[in-house]
Write a protein that holds these residues in place. Structure first.
Motif, PDB file in Angstrom:
ATOM      1  N   ALA A   1       1.064  -0.734   0.378  1.00  0.00           N
ATOM      2  CA  ALA A   1      -0.162  -0.106   0.199  1.00  0.00           C
ATOM      3  C   ALA A   1       0.788   1.300  -0.185  1.00  0.00           C
ATOM      4  CB  ALA A   1      -0.819  -0.165   1.236  1.00  0.00           C
ATOM      5  N   GLU A  30      -0.709   4.371  -1.787  1.00  0.00           N
ATOM      6  CA  GLU A  30      -1.486   4.875  -0.755  1.00  0.00           C
ATOM      7  C   GLU A  30      -1.592   6.063   0.226  1.00  0.00           C
ATOM      8  OE1 GLU A  30      -3.530   2.068  -3.726  1.00  0.00           O
ATOM      9  OE2 GLU A  30      -1.958   1.703  -1.626  1.00  0.00           O
ATOM     10  N   GLN A  32     -17.228   0.545   0.126  1.00  0.00           N
ATOM     11  CA  GLN A  32     -16.408   0.184  -1.333  1.00  0.00           C
ATOM     12  C   GLN A  32     -17.452   1.214  -1.908  1.00  0.00           C
ATOM     13  OE1 GLN A  32     -15.185  -3.203  -1.268  1.00  0.00           O
ATOM     14  NE2 GLN A  32     -13.151  -2.907  -1.545  1.00  0.00           N
ATOM     15  N   HIS A  57      -9.603   3.712  -0.311  1.00  0.00           N
ATOM     16  CA  HIS A  57      -8.499   2.736  -0.864  1.00  0.00           C
ATOM     17  C   HIS A  57      -7.950   3.975   0.315  1.00  0.00           C
ATOM     18  CE1 HIS A  57      -8.280   6.861  -3.307  1.00  0.00           C
ATOM     19  NE2 HIS A  57      -6.677   6.295  -2.956  1.00  0.00           N
ATOM     20  N   LYS A  58      -7.419   4.730   0.715  1.00  0.00           N
ATOM     21  CA  LYS A  58      -5.870   5.281   1.283  1.00  0.00           C
ATOM     22  C   LYS A  58      -7.153   4.715   2.859  1.00  0.00           C
ATOM     23  CE  LYS A  58      -5.102   9.489  -1.517  1.00  0.00           C
ATOM     24  NZ  LYS A  58      -3.280   8.962  -1.617  1.00  0.00           N
ATOM     25  N   ASN A  91      -8.282   2.415   3.908  1.00  0.00           N
ATOM     26  CA  ASN A  91      -7.937   1.305   3.549  1.00  0.00           C
ATOM     27  C   ASN A  91      -6.666   0.980   3.973  1.00  0.00           C
ATOM     28  OD1 ASN A  91      -8.927  -1.563   4.240  1.00  0.00           O
ATOM     29  ND2 ASN A  91      -7.576  -2.201   2.184  1.00  0.00           N
TER      30      ASN A  91
END
Length: 295
Positions: free
Chosen positions: A67, A70, A128, A217-218, A220
């Motif tokens: 990640a 992100e 999501q 997404h960030k 997460n």
């Protein structure tokens, strides 16, 4: 025999680790597989929990490494979450080791049931979907703005090659704008991760989303930092205190790595609802089983 375990038993623990890694990737509930598997081999609850924490620590490290995109530009927040996670993990580990073992035995069914309910509610899936809707709305507005451009400008763009314009990337808000309860939540999740941890990632994700920290997404990626810091520090405490069954932890760690590695191509072919339902049913059955034995 290796440290009291037959080769067959260790291979079965390896398989349990593969299942835990797979389920952890699919629905975020690896401990709902690995922890009961260790109990099934007659490992005491506290020792099983400590060994499980060490066994699954590699999953978090791999997630953080994957990640990096992100987490780019979030160095201060990232370091802060890891540090809080580390201190919380130590606190949770000491609670597990210093409290009477019966406390954890009584708490385990409740914690597993809580984890199952979190998976059933599926905040990650809802987030999501919400993020996808937000992205689609932003893209639609961008298209409408482009179509409304003056015809002359459109002609110039047709004759002059330009890079396609993209909507601005959504950013994580500054830490100074975070509400006070967010930090209490991060600390609570960190302590819980060190104490038991099943469903902790989903809890952290739901909390950060409720605070509107940033896009899915960030946040997460950010929630992974809390759990990783907590699991690593808790593992250090368990190792120092001699609370780890090493053959079990090693085989579990290898299995979790394999399961997490093979999960992506397989899960693409299995409906998420089926995997989620299986995890919830397994968690409820385990809750009932442990509850009848404990209460």
């Amino acid at each position: 025999m290796i440290a009291g375990f037959s080769i067959t038993s260790l291979l079965l623990i390896l398989l349990a680790g593969i299942g835990a890694g797979f389920v952890g990737y699919a629905v975020g509930a690896s401990s709902l597989v690995s922890y009961p598997a260790l109990l099934a081999f007659g490992i005491p609850p506290v020792l099983a929990n400590a060994s499980n924490t060490v066994g699954v620590v590699g999953t978090g490290i791999g997630g953080v490494m994957g990640a990096r995109k992100e987490l780019k530009g979030q160095a201060v927040r990232s370091i802060t979450y890891v540090v809080i996670g580390a201190f919380g993990g130590v606190a949770g580990a000491f609670l597990l080791l210093k409290l009477d073992p019966s406390v954890f035995e009584f708490a385990a069914p409740v914690l597993i049931l809580l984890s199952s309910l979190i998976i059933a509610i599926n905040p990650r899936g809802r987030m999501q979907a919400k993020q996808a809707a937000a992205d689609a709305t932003a893209q639609l507005k961008h298209i409408e703005a482009t179509e409304a451009t003056d015809a002359t400008d459109a002609a110039k763009r047709a004759t002059t090659p330009t890079a396609p314009h993209r909507p601005p990337e959504q950013l994580v808000q500054p830490m100074s704008q975070d509400s006070w309860w967010v930090w209490l939540g991060v600390v609570a999740v960190a302590i819980y991760s060190g104490y038991f941890g099943a469903g902790a990632g989903t809890l952290a994700l739901a909390m950060l989303d409720a605070a509107k920290i940033g896009p899915f997404h960030k946040i997460n990626a950010l929630k992974t930092l809390i759990g990783t810091g907590a699991n690593i520090s808790a593992s250090v405490v368990f190792i120092i205190q001699g609370a780890v069954d090493w053959p079990v932890a090693i085989m579990l760690c290898i299995g979790c790595f394999i399961g997490g590695y093979i999960a992506p191509p397989i899960t693409r072919k299995i409906p998420a609802n089926i995997m989620r339902a299986a995890a919830v049913i397994a968690g409820i059955i385990l809750t009932i089983d442990l509850g009848l034995k404990t209460y």
